[in-house]
Design a protein around this motif. Structure first.
Motif, PDB file in Angstrom:
ATOM      1  N   ARG A  64       0.883  -1.073  -0.018  1.00 21.68           N
ATOM      2  CA  ARG A  64      -0.031  -0.110   0.148  1.00 21.68           C
ATOM      3  C   ARG A  64       0.975   1.215  -0.020  1.00 21.68           C
ATOM      4  O   ARG A  64       1.631   1.154   0.912  1.00 21.68           O
ATOM      5  N   VAL A  65       1.002   1.849  -1.100  1.00 22.20           N
ATOM      6  CA  VAL A  65       1.816   3.145  -1.214  1.00 22.20           C
ATOM      7  C   VAL A  65       0.991   4.459  -1.097  1.00 22.20           C
ATOM      8  O   VAL A  65       0.131   4.589  -1.850  1.00 22.20           O
ATOM      9  N   THR A  66       1.508   5.293  -0.272  1.00 24.66           N
ATOM     10  CA  THR A  66       0.906   6.721  -0.321  1.00 24.66           C
ATOM     11  C   THR A  66       2.175   7.316  -0.620  1.00 24.66           C
ATOM     12  O   THR A  66       3.541   7.433  -0.223  1.00 24.66           O
ATOM     13  N   ARG A  67       1.990   8.326  -1.695  1.00 24.99           N
ATOM     14  CA  ARG A  67       2.870   9.259  -2.047  1.00 24.99           C
ATOM     15  C   ARG A  67       2.521  10.719  -1.360  1.00 24.99           C
ATOM     16  O   ARG A  67       1.274  11.259  -1.138  1.00 24.99           O
ATOM     17  N   TYR A  68       3.585  11.685  -1.419  1.00 22.90           N
ATOM     18  CA  TYR A  68       3.491  12.791  -0.920  1.00 22.90           C
ATOM     19  C   TYR A  68       4.604  13.689  -1.526  1.00 22.90           C
ATOM     20  O   TYR A  68       5.432  13.325  -2.215  1.00 22.90           O
ATOM     21  N   GLN A  69       4.463  15.151  -1.258  1.00 21.29           N
ATOM     22  CA  GLN A  69       5.397  15.920  -1.686  1.00 21.29           C
ATOM     23  C   GLN A  69       5.915  16.766  -0.608  1.00 21.29           C
ATOM     24  O   GLN A  69       5.257  16.826   0.536  1.00 21.29           O
ATOM     25  N   SER A  70       6.883  17.551  -0.817  1.00 19.23           N
ATOM     26  CA  SER A  70       7.480  18.448   0.229  1.00 19.23           C
ATOM     27  C   SER A  70       8.039  19.657  -0.448  1.00 19.23           C
ATOM     28  O   SER A  70       8.464  19.862  -1.405  1.00 19.23           O
ATOM     29  N   SER A  71       8.108  20.608   0.588  1.00 17.01           N
ATOM     30  CA  SER A  71       8.789  21.878   0.384  1.00 17.01           C
ATOM     31  C   SER A  71       9.747  21.914   1.143  1.00 17.01           C
ATOM     32  O   SER A  71       9.605  21.667   2.548  1.00 17.01           O
ATOM     33  N   ILE A  72      11.127  22.297   0.693  1.00 12.90           N
ATOM     34  CA  ILE A  72      12.358  22.109   1.750  1.00 12.90           C
ATOM     35  C   ILE A  72      12.836  23.662   1.796  1.00 12.90           C
ATOM     36  O   ILE A  72      13.182  24.428   0.896  1.00 12.90           O
ATOM     37  N   ALA A  73      13.271  23.903   2.827  1.00 18.56           N
ATOM     38  CA  ALA A  73      14.069  24.788   3.427  1.00 18.56           C
ATOM     39  C   ALA A  73      15.506  24.392   3.799  1.00 18.56           C
ATOM     40  O   ALA A  73      15.650  23.680   4.601  1.00 18.56           O
ATOM     41  N   GLN A  74      16.566  25.113   3.472  1.00 19.90           N
ATOM     42  CA  GLN A  74      18.054  24.472   3.892  1.00 19.90           C
ATOM     43  C   GLN A  74      18.731  25.670   4.085  1.00 19.90           C
ATOM     44  O   GLN A  74      18.806  26.699   3.316  1.00 19.90           O
ATOM     45  N   CYS A  75      19.528  25.279   4.840  1.00 17.84           N
ATOM     46  CA  CYS A  75      20.919  26.306   5.023  1.00 17.84           C
ATOM     47  C   CYS A  75      21.904  25.490   5.773  1.00 17.84           C
ATOM     48  O   CYS A  75      21.735  24.886   6.468  1.00 17.84           O
ATOM     49  N   GLU A  76      22.960  26.139   5.709  1.00 13.32           N
ATOM     50  CA  GLU A  76      24.321  25.765   6.264  1.00 13.32           C
ATOM     51  C   GLU A  76      24.480  26.751   7.479  1.00 13.32           C
ATOM     52  O   GLU A  76      24.043  27.791   7.485  1.00 13.32           O
ATOM     53  N   TYR A  77      25.387  26.241   8.160  1.00 14.36           N
ATOM     54  CA  TYR A  77      25.609  26.830   9.637  1.00 14.36           C
ATOM     55  C   TYR A  77      26.216  28.354   9.215  1.00 14.36           C
ATOM     56  O   TYR A  77      25.730  29.320   9.882  1.00 14.36           O
ATOM     57  N   ALA A  78      27.103  28.631   8.371  1.00 11.21           N
ATOM     58  CA  ALA A  78      27.585  29.849   8.041  1.00 11.21           C
ATOM     59  C   ALA A  78      26.343  30.879   7.565  1.00 11.21           C
ATOM     60  O   ALA A  78      26.658  31.964   7.683  1.00 11.21           O
ATOM     61  N   GLU A  79      25.432  30.305   6.674  1.00  7.41           N
ATOM     62  CA  GLU A  79      24.205  31.179   6.251  1.00  7.41           C
ATOM     63  C   GLU A  79      23.607  31.559   7.541  1.00  7.41           C
ATOM     64  O   GLU A  79      23.231  32.798   7.477  1.00  7.41           O
ATOM     65  N   TRP A  80      23.307  30.743   8.295  1.00  6.70           N
ATOM     66  CA  TRP A  80      22.708  30.902   9.767  1.00  6.70           C
ATOM     67  C   TRP A  80      23.465  32.024  10.594  1.00  6.70           C
ATOM     68  O   TRP A  80      22.798  33.072  10.761  1.00  6.70           O
ATOM     69  N   GLU A  81      24.521  32.061  10.536  1.00  6.04           N
ATOM     70  CA  GLU A  81      25.374  32.833  11.270  1.00  6.04           C
ATOM     71  C   GLU A  81      25.413  34.150  10.685  1.00  6.04           C
ATOM     72  O   GLU A  81      25.465  35.196  11.330  1.00  6.04           O
ATOM     73  N   ALA A  82      25.715  34.213   9.328  1.00 10.00           N
ATOM     74  CA  ALA A  82      25.597  35.641   8.345  1.00 10.00           C
ATOM     75  C   ALA A  82      24.180  35.956   8.691  1.00 10.00           C
ATOM     76  O   ALA A  82      24.194  37.407   8.952  1.00 10.00           O
ATOM     77  N   SER A  83      23.065  35.349   8.869  1.00  2.00           N
ATOM     78  CA  SER A  83      21.626  35.965   8.937  1.00  2.00           C
ATOM     79  C   SER A  83      21.647  36.802  10.529  1.00  2.00           C
ATOM     80  O   SER A  83      20.929  37.525  10.732  1.00  2.00           O
ATOM     81  N   LEU A  84      22.312  35.873  11.283  1.00  2.00           N
ATOM     82  CA  LEU A  84      22.462  36.674  12.738  1.00  2.00           C
ATOM     83  C   LEU A  84      22.964  38.096  12.621  1.00  2.00           C
ATOM     84  O   LEU A  84      22.741  38.803  13.366  1.00  2.00           O
ATOM     85  N   ALA A  85      24.261  37.978  12.073  1.00  2.00           N
ATOM     86  CA  ALA A  85      24.955  39.242  11.852  1.00  2.00           C
ATOM     87  C   ALA A  85      24.272  40.389  11.320  1.00  2.00           C
ATOM     88  O   ALA A  85      24.250  41.338  11.585  1.00  2.00           O
ATOM     89  N   ARG A  86      23.347  39.850   9.946  1.00  2.00           N
ATOM     90  CA  ARG A  86      22.817  40.779   9.403  1.00  2.00           C
ATOM     91  C   ARG A  86      21.464  41.632  10.326  1.00  2.00           C
ATOM     92  O   ARG A  86      21.271  42.695  10.557  1.00  2.00           O
ATOM     93  N   ALA A  87      20.926  40.548  11.190  1.00  2.00           N
ATOM     94  CA  ALA A  87      20.036  40.945  12.113  1.00  2.00           C
ATOM     95  C   ALA A  87      20.399  42.077  13.300  1.00  2.00           C
ATOM     96  O   ALA A  87      19.697  42.890  13.376  1.00  2.00           O
ATOM     97  N   GLU A  88      21.416  41.540  13.659  1.00  2.00           N
ATOM     98  CA  GLU A  88      22.338  42.379  14.509  1.00  2.00           C
ATOM     99  C   GLU A  88      22.577  43.865  14.057  1.00  2.00           C
ATOM    100  O   GLU A  88      22.350  44.920  14.910  1.00  2.00           O
ATOM    101  N   ALA A  89      22.864  43.817  13.011  1.00  2.00           N
ATOM    102  CA  ALA A  89      23.366  45.075  12.210  1.00  2.00           C
ATOM    103  C   ALA A  89      22.228  46.136  11.952  1.00  2.00           C
ATOM    104  O   ALA A  89      22.089  47.124  12.102  1.00  2.00           O
ATOM    105  N   THR A  90      21.009  45.208  11.533  1.00  2.00           N
ATOM    106  CA  THR A  90      19.504  45.998  11.407  1.00  2.00           C
ATOM    107  C   THR A  90      19.273  46.455  12.782  1.00  2.00           C
ATOM    108  O   THR A  90      18.732  47.782  12.842  1.00  2.00           O
TER     109      THR A  90
END
Length: 197
Positions: free
Chosen positions: A168-194
């Protein structure tokens, strides 16, 4: 995936994470942690992946599964502070669940799968899932994917046409968000600068 990094970083540093700023929705979701890239292959290696096929509020679901995938996936030792900078996080929000007409009624790279079947060797009910990105990452076609999924479910006998037809097979789809540590760290720096402006 930014929030998953917030949660894991806070946990590993003994702090409370800040509350999320995203919309409060209910969804099935998986959190995948990878480490790398591997110096030989250039690819990422799985470090933990856990989620739910049942819809849950995204908060606290994302928090719970970010930590569970990082710290309690029994296939791996818990992620440590020393590994943070080598991590990549993928958050998969699952949708469009539908019953497939056969084990072949799905598209590699588009659909994730849930299989259910009765193990003819022991009579036990077996089930397993692969997210949509697993088959293309492994270089599998439809038949390879189903055989791997049957094995993941714990079946050790021959994968015959009769067994495949019984799935019995159920299929589904997904939306994926992906980031690396360096991207996360850069987003923190941008948020702090703002905030400082």
């Amino acid at each position: 995936c930014q929030y998953a990094f917030h949660v894991l970083h806070a946990h590993l540093h003994g702090r409370n994470e800040e509350p999320p700023s995203f919309a409060h929705v209910t969804t099935a979701l998986f959190v995948t942690w990878q480490t790398g890239p591997d110096s030989r292959s250039g690819g990422w290696r799985l470090r933990g992946c856990i989620g739910t096929l049942e819809p849950r509020p995204i908060y606290p679901g994302l928090k719970d599964y970010a930590l569970t995938a990082a710290l309690r996936d029994t296939r791996f030792a818990p992620i440590t502070r020393a590994e943070l900078q080598s991590l990549c996080c993928k958050v998969s929000l699952l949708s469009c669940f539908e019953t497939a007409s056969s084990w072949q009624d799905w598209v590699v790279g588009k659909h994730g799968l849930i299989i259910e079947f009765s193990d003819p060797l022991v009579g036990a009910r077996r089930t397993a899932t692969f997210l949509p990105d697993v088959a293309p990452e492994q270089g599998w076609n439809i038949a390879d994917t189903l055989e791997a999924l049957v094995r993941k479910a714990g079946y050790t006998g021959p994968v015959t046409d009769v067994l495949l037809a019984s799935l019995r097979v159920t299929r589904y789809q997904s939306s994926i968000a992906q980031c690396e540590y360096a991207e996360w760290e850069a987003s923190l720096a941008r948020a702090e600068a703002t905030v400082c402006v």
